[in-house]
Design a protein around this motif. Structure first.
Motif, PDB file in Angstrom:
ATOM      1  N   VAL A  90       0.848  -1.174   0.000  1.00 14.57           N
ATOM      2  CA  VAL A  90       0.000   0.000   0.000  1.00 14.57           C
ATOM      3  C   VAL A  90       0.886   1.228   0.000  1.00 14.57           C
ATOM      4  O   VAL A  90       1.862   1.287   0.718  1.00 14.57           O
ATOM      5  N   VAL A  91       0.575   2.175  -0.844  1.00 11.63           N
ATOM      6  CA  VAL A  91       1.447   3.346  -0.913  1.00 11.63           C
ATOM      7  C   VAL A  91       0.750   4.626  -0.487  1.00 11.63           C
ATOM      8  O   VAL A  91       1.316   5.694  -0.601  1.00 11.63           O
ATOM      9  N   THR A  92      -0.454   4.520  -0.017  1.00 13.39           N
ATOM     10  CA  THR A  92      -1.135   5.734   0.420  1.00 13.39           C
ATOM     11  C   THR A  92      -0.628   6.098   1.811  1.00 13.39           C
ATOM     12  O   THR A  92      -1.354   6.063   2.797  1.00 13.39           O
ATOM     13  N   LEU A  93       0.666   6.428   1.852  1.00 18.77           N
ATOM     14  CA  LEU A  93       1.284   6.643   3.159  1.00 18.77           C
ATOM     15  C   LEU A  93       0.678   7.830   3.889  1.00 18.77           C
ATOM     16  O   LEU A  93       0.518   7.785   5.108  1.00 18.77           O
TER      17      LEU A  93
ATOM     18  N   GLY B 139      -1.541  -1.909   4.607  1.00  8.79           N
ATOM     19  CA  GLY B 139      -0.320  -1.109   4.730  1.00  8.79           C
ATOM     20  C   GLY B 139       0.642  -1.717   5.735  1.00  8.79           C
ATOM     21  O   GLY B 139       1.848  -1.812   5.497  1.00  8.79           O
ATOM     22  N   LEU B 140       0.104  -2.141   6.854  1.00  7.17           N
ATOM     23  CA  LEU B 140       0.966  -2.741   7.881  1.00  7.17           C
ATOM     24  C   LEU B 140       1.545  -4.072   7.404  1.00  7.17           C
ATOM     25  O   LEU B 140       2.716  -4.365   7.623  1.00  7.17           O
ATOM     26  N   LEU B 141       0.699  -4.863   6.743  1.00  6.97           N
ATOM     27  CA  LEU B 141       1.157  -6.195   6.330  1.00  6.97           C
ATOM     28  C   LEU B 141       2.083  -6.142   5.120  1.00  6.97           C
ATOM     29  O   LEU B 141       2.739  -7.126   4.800  1.00  6.97           O
ATOM     30  N   ALA B 142       2.121  -5.014   4.445  1.00  7.03           N
ATOM     31  CA  ALA B 142       3.001  -4.905   3.280  1.00  7.03           C
ATOM     32  C   ALA B 142       4.430  -4.549   3.674  1.00  7.03           C
ATOM     33  O   ALA B 142       5.331  -4.586   2.848  1.00  7.03           O
TER      34      ALA B 142
ATOM     35  N   ARG C 246       4.579  -5.923  17.325  1.00  2.00           N
ATOM     36  CA  ARG C 246       4.111  -4.547  17.149  1.00  2.00           C
ATOM     37  C   ARG C 246       3.065  -4.466  16.029  1.00  2.00           C
ATOM     38  O   ARG C 246       2.076  -3.759  16.142  1.00  2.00           O
ATOM     39  N   THR C 247       3.298  -5.222  14.964  1.00  2.49           N
ATOM     40  CA  THR C 247       2.339  -5.203  13.844  1.00  2.49           C
ATOM     41  C   THR C 247       0.966  -5.672  14.317  1.00  2.49           C
ATOM     42  O   THR C 247      -0.061  -5.052  14.018  1.00  2.49           O
ATOM     43  N   ILE C 248       0.962  -6.774  15.092  1.00  3.82           N
ATOM     44  CA  ILE C 248      -0.329  -7.299  15.564  1.00  3.82           C
ATOM     45  C   ILE C 248      -1.006  -6.285  16.487  1.00  3.82           C
ATOM     46  O   ILE C 248      -2.209  -6.034  16.387  1.00  3.82           O
TER      47      ILE C 248
END
Ligand code: AR6
Length: 503
Positions: free
Chosen positions: A17-20, A88-91, A102-104
């Motif tokens: 995801v690039v919609t940062l 976005g997080l998983l990418a 931290r991701t979870i």
């Protein structure tokens, strides 16, 4: 906001995801914005544009469909869809355990320290160092890529197996793995009605007390993910299927008419070695909870929970199956066993990799493994006598009757034997002699052979063999049922032998 950039490399199925800017806003709204130098905000990879949700996606956001995290209705609030945030997080790379924790936490919107996910930490740490490297270098990236395939793998909402529905949901093993990976990352919306098990997020496994059995259940599941990520021929995951069915019968009418046919006793084979899951080709009983899976994603670790972590595709049924009624069971066909275990309950542990050689049907793509969940009545020490009441006996016979009923793929005369055992007699406090007779009656009403696993109890095996021999010789199914009605207390085998002539 609902459009986002999505890079799709069809060979590795990676997406970014690039919609940062959007992501930063969302993260800030959650007060989770990581420090500016965080690896979560890396420059985007080259990508192609894709509109979210994918074209043609059919979304039913209602009580009869599974709520997927990729649905536009899965929201952060204020109409902002959650999926771009999750994607976005998983990418982003997740190179080590702290990043995974931290991701979870970011996905579930929990601001605790990553250290709170102790069971997950311990499960990963328990892998040999070489396997830990493989996990972070190969397996986890493959899991992330599979998670990001969700909108592509599920072009429509998955229907739920609601009460009275007598329905079947068929998923490819890849779809099942995708849902389980999402469970691992805890992305499912938690808005699950009370009549369903929890969402299949692994949150209760990852967090809280790091009980030995909880950690070992996670080790089994990590092993499953390793197997799926490293599968030699990934196309098998798209070809092979697992089906999840819910079966309900009018037992109030069918059981009496089955008794009226004068069905003879079905042959019984009592085994003091082996276990239900080793009985290839049989109708394998799951000593279930009325909520499919029971405590598999929590602290439970007995027959059902163990079966669900050695055959993890079963866990999908937790997301699909509404609480069972007295006349219902659930049937899972095609779930593969990936691991063996040792111990039981508090001593349960992952043992080794298991290569499941059960044949796969060329037409349905389904492995010939049939797991049937039947929930016994739960008795507490002060209610244990209630199981001998007529109403309770009728309820349990009805439950076993629906569980042992012929399946659509079974023609008359080709019924699989049923593999069962001390159903309802562990955590649920039932009486082994009573439950054995009730199951034998139900098997006989269907003309289904029964293999009874005593779970290593040779004394019980001898008692069952003696009783089976006497009863089959001197009493009919109907007569035993009448004796049961009048009996109303423990020591059933003693009472039955009094109705048989002395040897
Ligand atoms: N093969 C044969 N027999 C077995 C096996 C096996 N693999 N594993 C256990 N047994 P239990 P319940 C025997 O307590 O009382 C779960 O949380 C062993 O003798 O799992 O019906 C569900 O989700 C054991 O004592 O079944 C429900 O909430 C007995 O089977 C609840 O437990 C009963 O196993 C159901 O409890």
């Amino acid at each position: 906001l609902v459009a986002y950039w999505y890079s799709l490399d069809r060979t590795v199925h990676s997406a970014t995801v690039v919609t940062l800017h959007w992501l930063e806003e969302v993260a800030a709204a959650r007060e989770l914005l990581p420090p500016a130098q965080s690896p979560y905000f890396q420059p985007p990879l080259p990508c192609q544009q894709l509109v979210y949700p994918v074209e043609g996606y059919v979304d039913f956001w209602d009580a009869t469909h599974l709520h997927l995290p990729s649905s536009p209705h899965s929201q952060l609030g204020n109409g902002i869809p959650l999926w771009p945030y999750i994607a976005g997080l998983l990418a982003q790379p997740i190179p080590h355990i702290t990043a995974l924790q931290r991701t979870i936490l970011q996905i579930v919107g929990d601001t605790s320290s990553p250290r709170c996910l102790v069971p997950l930490y311990k499960a990963v740490q328990s892998l040999p160092p070489a396997d830990q490297s493989i996990f972070f270098d190969t397996v986890l990236p493959a899991m992330q890529a599979l998670a990001l395939e969700l909108p592509l793998l599920f072009p429509a909402s998955v229907p739920l197996l609601t009460t009275g529905s007598n329905a079947t949901v068929v998923l490819t093993k890849r779809q099942a793995a995708c849902l389980l990976v999402h469970g691992f990352f805890c992305t499912f919306p938690e808005d699950v009605p009370d009549t369903f098990p929890h969402a299949i997020n692994f949150w209760r496994l990852h967090s809280g007390r790091a009980d030995h059995s909880k950690v070992q259940k996670l080790v089994c599941l990590l092993h499953y993910f390793c197997r799926v990520a490293c599968v030699a021929d990934p196309s098998t995951l798209a070809r092979e299927t697992v089906s999840f069915a819910r079966v309900g019968l009018d037992v109030a009418a069918l059981v009496p008419s089955a008794f009226a046919t004068g069905a003879p006793w079905a042959p019984v084979s009592v085994r003091s070695t082996g276990a239900i899951e080793t009985d290839e080709g049989a109708l394998q009983m799951d000593f279930a909870n009325k909520f499919a899976g029971g405590g598999v994603l929590g602290r439970g670790c007995v027959q059902e929970e163990i079966r669900f972590v050695i055959n993890p595709e079963c866990i999908v049924s937790c997301a699909l199956t509404q609480v069972l009624e007295n006349n219902e069971c659930f049937v899972i066909q095609g779930a593969e066993q990936y691991a063996t275990y040792c111990g039981y309950g508090g001593s349960f542990a992952f043992d080794a990799d298991f290569v499941d050689t059960t044949p796969v049907d060329a037409v349905t793509g389904r492995r010939n493994t049939v797991i049937v969940g039947i929930d016994a009545t739960k008795y507490a020490p002060h209610t244990v006598r209630h199981q001998f009441r007529y109403t309770d006996v009728v309820r349990e016979i009805g439950k076993a009757f629906v569980g042992f009923a012929p399946l659509p793929d079974e023609a008359p005369g080709t019924l699989r034997p049923v593999a069962t055992g001390n159903w309802g007699c562990g955590v649920f406090g039932g009486d082994v002699e009573l439950k054995f007779m009730l199951q034998w009656i139900a098997a006989s009403l269907h003309g289904r052979r029964m293999t009874y696993y005593t779970f290593g109890n040779a004394v019980l095996g001898d008692a069952l063999n003696t009783t089976v021999e006497k009863v089959a010789q001197h009493l009919s199914v109907q007569q035993v049922y009448q004796i049961l009605k009048a009996h109303g207390g423990p020591r059933l085998f003693e009472a039955l032998s009094q109705h048989c002539p002395a040897d």
